[in-house]
Enzyme design. Structure first.
Site, PDB file in Angstrom:
ATOM      1  N   GLU A  77       0.739  -1.360   0.036  1.00 47.63           N
ATOM      2  CA  GLU A  77      -0.040  -0.183   0.014  1.00 47.63           C
ATOM      3  C   GLU A  77       0.938   0.931  -0.143  1.00 47.63           C
ATOM      4  O   GLU A  77       1.904   1.137   0.515  1.00 47.63           O
ATOM      5  CB  GLU A  77      -0.875  -0.108   1.313  1.00 47.63           C
ATOM      6  N   PHE A 117      -6.914   2.183   5.526  1.00 48.42           N
ATOM      7  CA  PHE A 117      -6.160   1.006   5.432  1.00 48.42           C
ATOM      8  C   PHE A 117      -6.525  -0.218   6.446  1.00 48.42           C
ATOM      9  O   PHE A 117      -5.885  -1.380   6.128  1.00 48.42           O
ATOM     10  CB  PHE A 117      -4.468   1.097   5.210  1.00 48.42           C
ATOM     11  N   ARG A 130       4.815  -3.787  17.290  1.00 48.90           N
ATOM     12  CA  ARG A 130       5.952  -3.649  15.976  1.00 48.90           C
ATOM     13  C   ARG A 130       6.099  -4.896  15.552  1.00 48.90           C
ATOM     14  O   ARG A 130       7.090  -5.471  16.008  1.00 48.90           O
ATOM     15  CB  ARG A 130       6.955  -2.801  16.203  1.00 48.90           C
ATOM     16  N   LYS A 175       2.514   4.540   1.454  1.00 46.76           N
ATOM     17  CA  LYS A 175       2.608   4.991   2.692  1.00 46.76           C
ATOM     18  C   LYS A 175       2.544   6.338   2.596  1.00 46.76           C
ATOM     19  O   LYS A 175       3.317   7.193   2.141  1.00 46.76           O
ATOM     20  CB  LYS A 175       4.135   4.411   3.254  1.00 46.76           C
ATOM     21  N   ARG A 212      -2.920   8.734  17.146  1.00 44.64           N
ATOM     22  CA  ARG A 212      -2.140   7.515  17.611  1.00 44.64           C
ATOM     23  C   ARG A 212      -1.819   7.689  19.005  1.00 44.64           C
ATOM     24  O   ARG A 212      -1.631   6.733  19.668  1.00 44.64           O
ATOM     25  CB  ARG A 212      -0.942   7.304  16.729  1.00 44.64           C
TER      26      ARG A 212
END
Ligand code: ATP
Length: 527
Positions: free
Chosen positions: A219, A309, A381, A221, A241
């Protein structure tokens, strides 16, 4: 429970190096707490005053504290009654609510009454909390383990519950009030934002495709602002976030959200704006966030769009455990194409490379590569998402700054950069830089840093670790000078990340991994 008891625990924790013992002490302490005081106790213990997502500030700087300390000394006050954890927390809340005329004096008075209830040892811990040192009593990891122990569940269960509950104080409260079941049942709820899923760095497309199983989604970024949108019927909320509610600043995003074809959803997306067909740079975009006045003018000046997304929740169902490919096909059904991230699915590195070039040509940052059968793992992560961008950067927090010379005189312009050592919970220095900011930014940065000042030595001003900067560098070197053991060569600021918290910066172990990675392309003589 008294604040004094918490300080006693902190001293005990500092005296032992055994992790098991530390976890045991914390677990014992948690069990002794009254349910109503669990949250503030855990916030204090982990160096917080309020939950991470609350946009609440005490607005007490170094100058105020030293003034109050001085007056305390000169009046030689007798020690007032020790405060309980709850009383202390209420007093701090009160300070945060003081506004308007005479607020400085009011804050000072409140702070004086807090400090006069404390012994020097308590004061020391309290000031560490106040100045936002991460290392107060215990790193988050230790407290998470202790919470697991109290509830009788394994590490994975606690961490998963933490993804959804997002506040460590509330997590502890859930464990104590509802036990193992409470933690196991923790899941995504509407209007409870979760920490966004994060990505690893990719070093080259071919090996990333291999790592993702031979085929992956790519995708664009986007270099925008990460937003999480929650909707139930007419109610729509937008979070950053850092989990802050910014709905009121973003009416244009709410409007787009209203046209998404589902009654209940949680969407993960990037917000961006275009001018003359080109994406508006990040530092202008952030002006829209948390804007409380002139919102309408800002909407006109920098109108936001979204690129969605991911879909985490749809009409009563939590989707985080569904494979990403399935979540995407549900997302596609409810969001118009213009608001979806541009995307291809391929196993061919050349096709991915062409797509990367397209993304860059259109002014975006690069690509995200995503594993097709991966779950959505909030706050982690993991090895499911990789970011592919030409310029490698890390995020550091500024822990001190030096007064500049010559042209930069009058500005705090040489910044001490640190990453997070997640084992000790400390921010450790990895370099310095005065490169990358414009004059206006130096000016603004100087003001901000002075507001965060916690001490000074010579021409160095030490600050609360709050401001996150994105750093580009030429190389990572070993360094005997810094406690971290590593130093960035030719570090320069590429942007100021007002959207990130100090807890989001690069960790020392990530930096060590990057250090090692360098030698895949270069050989080394030393060691
Ligand atoms: P960076 O500093 O490189 O912008 P980051 O540190 O903000 O990244 P990472 O997890 O390292 O966070 O990279 C993912 C970020 O990229 C997300 O937080 C999001 O803001 C942004 N992003 C842009 N486009 C996408 C996309 N298509 N999918 C996921 N994230 C995207």
């Amino acid at each position: 429970m008294l604040f004094r008891d918490l300080v006693e625990l902190c001293s005990k924790l500092e005296k032992t190096t055994s992790r098991t013992e530390k976890v045991l002490y914390i677990a014992e302490f948690l069990k002794k707490l009254d349910l109503s005081e669990v949250k503030p106790a855990v916030w204090f213990l982990t160096g917080r005053i309020f939950p991470d997502y609350e946009d609440r500030k005490l607005d007490i700087g170094w100058a105020t504290v030293s003034k109050v300390l001085k007056s305390l000394k000169s009046t030689g006050r007798l020690l007032a009654k020790p405060m309980t954890i709850l009383e202390l927390h209420r007093a701090l809340l009160k300070i945060s609510l003081v506004e308007g005329e005479g607020s400085r004096r009011k804050k000072e008075r409140l702070l004086l009454s807090i400090l006069s209830s404390m012994t020097p040892n308590e004061m020391e811990y309290f000031l560490r909390i106040l100045f936002g040192e991460v290392r107060v009593g215990a790193a988050d990891g230790l407290v998470l383990d202790a919470i697991g122990k109290v509830a009788g569940v394994d590490e994975d269960t606690v961490r998963r519950a933490y993804m959804f509950i997002a506040d460590i104080g509330e997590l502890a409260e859930t464990a104590l009030a509802k036990g193992a079941k409470g933690l196991r049942n923790a899941t995504l709820q509407l209007f409870r934002p979760v920490r966004p899923m994060l990505a690893e760095m990719s070093y080259d497309i071919r090996s990333t495709i291999r790592e993702l199983g031979g085929i992956a989604a790519f995708e664009y970024k986007y270099d925008g602002i990460r937003l999480q949108i929650h909707r139930k019927g007419n109610e729509i909320k937008v979070y950053t976030r850092r989990l802050t509610d910014v709905t009121n600043s973003l009416p244009d995003v709410v409007e787009i959200a209203r046209n998404i074809r589902a009654d209940e959803y949680v969407i993960d997306c990037e917000a961006l704006s275009f001018k003359d067909g080109k994406p508006v740079r990040f530092q202008d975009l952030v002006k829209r966030i948390r804007r409380k006045y002139d919102v309408r003018r800002m909407v006109k000046e920098i109108p936001l769009e979204i690129r969605a997304f991911d879909l985490l929740y749809l009409n009563g169902k939590v989707l985080v455990d569904l494979p990403y490919a399935e979540r995407w096909s549900l997302l596609e059904k409810i969001v118009d194409e213009e608001y979806l991230a541009k995307r291809i699915v391929t196993g061919d590195p050349n096709e991915a490379k062409r797509f990367l070039e397209e993304s860059e040509k259109e002014g975006h940052e690069g690509l995200m590569a995503k594993k097709l059968d991966s779950p959505y793992t909030p706050g982690i992560r993991g090895k499911y998402w990789f970011k592919i961008k030409p310029a490698q950067t890390i995020d550091c927090v500024i822990i001190a700054a030096e007064w500049g010379h010559g042209r930069r005189r009058g500005w705090l312009s040489d910044y001490h950069l640190a990453v997070l050592d997640e084992d000790s919970g400390e921010f450790v220095m990895v370099g310095k830089t005065f490169k990358g900011l414009t004059d206006d930014e130096f000016e603004d940065m100087t003001k901000r840093l002075l507001g965060l000042k916690i001490g000074e030595r010579g021409h160095i001003v030490y600050v609360k670790p709050r401001i996150v900067v994105e750093i580009a560098f030429n190389e990572i070197q070993r360094s005997p000078k810094y406690k971290s053991g590593l130093a960035l060569r030719f570090a320069r600021i590429t942007r100021i990340r007002y959207d990130k918290s100090p807890y989001d910066v690069t960790t020392l172990s990530e930096l060590k991994r990057l250090y090692e990675k360098q030698f895949e392309k270069k050989s080394r003589i030393e060691e």
